[in-house]
Design a protein around this motif. Structure first.
Motif, PDB file in Angstrom:
ATOM      1  N   ARG A 100      37.721 -31.651   3.224  1.00  0.00           N
ATOM      2  CA  ARG A 100      38.566 -31.754   2.033  1.00  0.00           C
ATOM      3  C   ARG A 100      37.849 -32.430   0.860  1.00  0.00           C
ATOM      4  O   ARG A 100      37.874 -31.925  -0.258  1.00  0.00           O
ATOM      5  CB  ARG A 100      39.870 -32.462   2.360  1.00  0.00           C
ATOM      6  N   ALA A 101      37.231 -33.556   1.083  1.00  0.00           N
ATOM      7  CA  ALA A 101      36.551 -34.256  -0.011  1.00  0.00           C
ATOM      8  C   ALA A 101      35.393 -33.412  -0.551  1.00  0.00           C
ATOM      9  O   ALA A 101      35.178 -33.327  -1.763  1.00  0.00           O
ATOM     10  CB  ALA A 101      36.061 -35.621   0.456  1.00  0.00           C
ATOM     11  N   GLU A 102      34.666 -32.778   0.351  1.00  0.00           N
ATOM     12  CA  GLU A 102      33.518 -31.956  -0.052  1.00  0.00           C
ATOM     13  C   GLU A 102      33.957 -30.749  -0.879  1.00  0.00           C
ATOM     14  O   GLU A 102      33.352 -30.440  -1.908  1.00  0.00           O
ATOM     15  CB  GLU A 102      32.737 -31.502   1.179  1.00  0.00           C
ATOM     16  N   VAL A 103      35.010 -30.053  -0.452  1.00  0.00           N
ATOM     17  CA  VAL A 103      35.437 -28.876  -1.217  1.00  0.00           C
ATOM     18  C   VAL A 103      35.999 -29.289  -2.573  1.00  0.00           C
ATOM     19  O   VAL A 103      35.807 -28.592  -3.574  1.00  0.00           O
ATOM     20  CB  VAL A 103      36.432 -27.990  -0.429  1.00  0.00           C
ATOM     21  N   GLU A 104      36.647 -30.425  -2.631  1.00  0.00           N
ATOM     22  CA  GLU A 104      37.157 -30.891  -3.924  1.00  0.00           C
ATOM     23  C   GLU A 104      35.980 -31.166  -4.877  1.00  0.00           C
ATOM     24  O   GLU A 104      35.991 -30.752  -6.036  1.00  0.00           O
ATOM     25  CB  GLU A 104      37.983 -32.156  -3.739  1.00  0.00           C
ATOM     26  N   ARG A 105      34.954 -31.829  -4.383  1.00  0.00           N
ATOM     27  CA  ARG A 105      33.786 -32.144  -5.204  1.00  0.00           C
ATOM     28  C   ARG A 105      33.036 -30.875  -5.619  1.00  0.00           C
ATOM     29  O   ARG A 105      32.719 -30.678  -6.794  1.00  0.00           O
ATOM     30  CB  ARG A 105      32.838 -33.072  -4.457  1.00  0.00           C
TER      31      ARG A 105
END
Length: 128
Positions: A100-105
């Motif tokens: 989740r954090a990676e795709v948001e970034r």
């Protein structure tokens, strides 16, 4: 469990209302990214699946009613494929996600990406 300190267990945060929302005869799963394609694996079980290892950012369970026993998957459009539960009725659903954090970034900084955010969705009947 992998990723846990000293070989112990790692608590996986519960899905919050911005990630999964239950509705009458449907549930919505919200991505952390914008303009991307997530990887999704859906599985149907005879009973509640056991604990499973792996590194998950969030997980949660909801009740779901399927009248027909078929589940349609929607992204920006409806998928041609249906998930076949085998029968209608009440089901328990577990949703787990990672990335989740990676795709948001990445979607914010670089644009469209594929399969960075991953979901596993397990269904099992509540019939007793």
């Amino acid at each position: 469990m992998p990723g846990a300190p000293n070989g112990g267990t790692r608590k996986i945060p519960a899905l919050n209302a911005t990630t999964v929302q239950g509705h009458v005869r449907r549930f919505d799963v919200f991505s952390a990214g914008h303009t991307h394609t997530a990887a999704v694996m859906a599985r149907v079980w005879d009973g509640a699946p056991g604990a499973e290892g792996g590194k998950w950012d969030e997980q949660g369970e909801i009740d779901y009613e399927s009248v027909s026993g078929d589940v349609a998957v929607w992204g920006s459009d409806r998928s041609e494929d249906l998930l076949r539960l085998g029968r209608g009725g009440m089901w328990r659903v577990r949703v787990r996600c990672a990335g989740r954090a990676e795709v948001e970034r990445v979607t914010r900084d670089e644009g469209t990406v594929y399969r960075v955010e991953r979901y596993v969705i397990d269904f099992w009947s509540q019939a007793g």
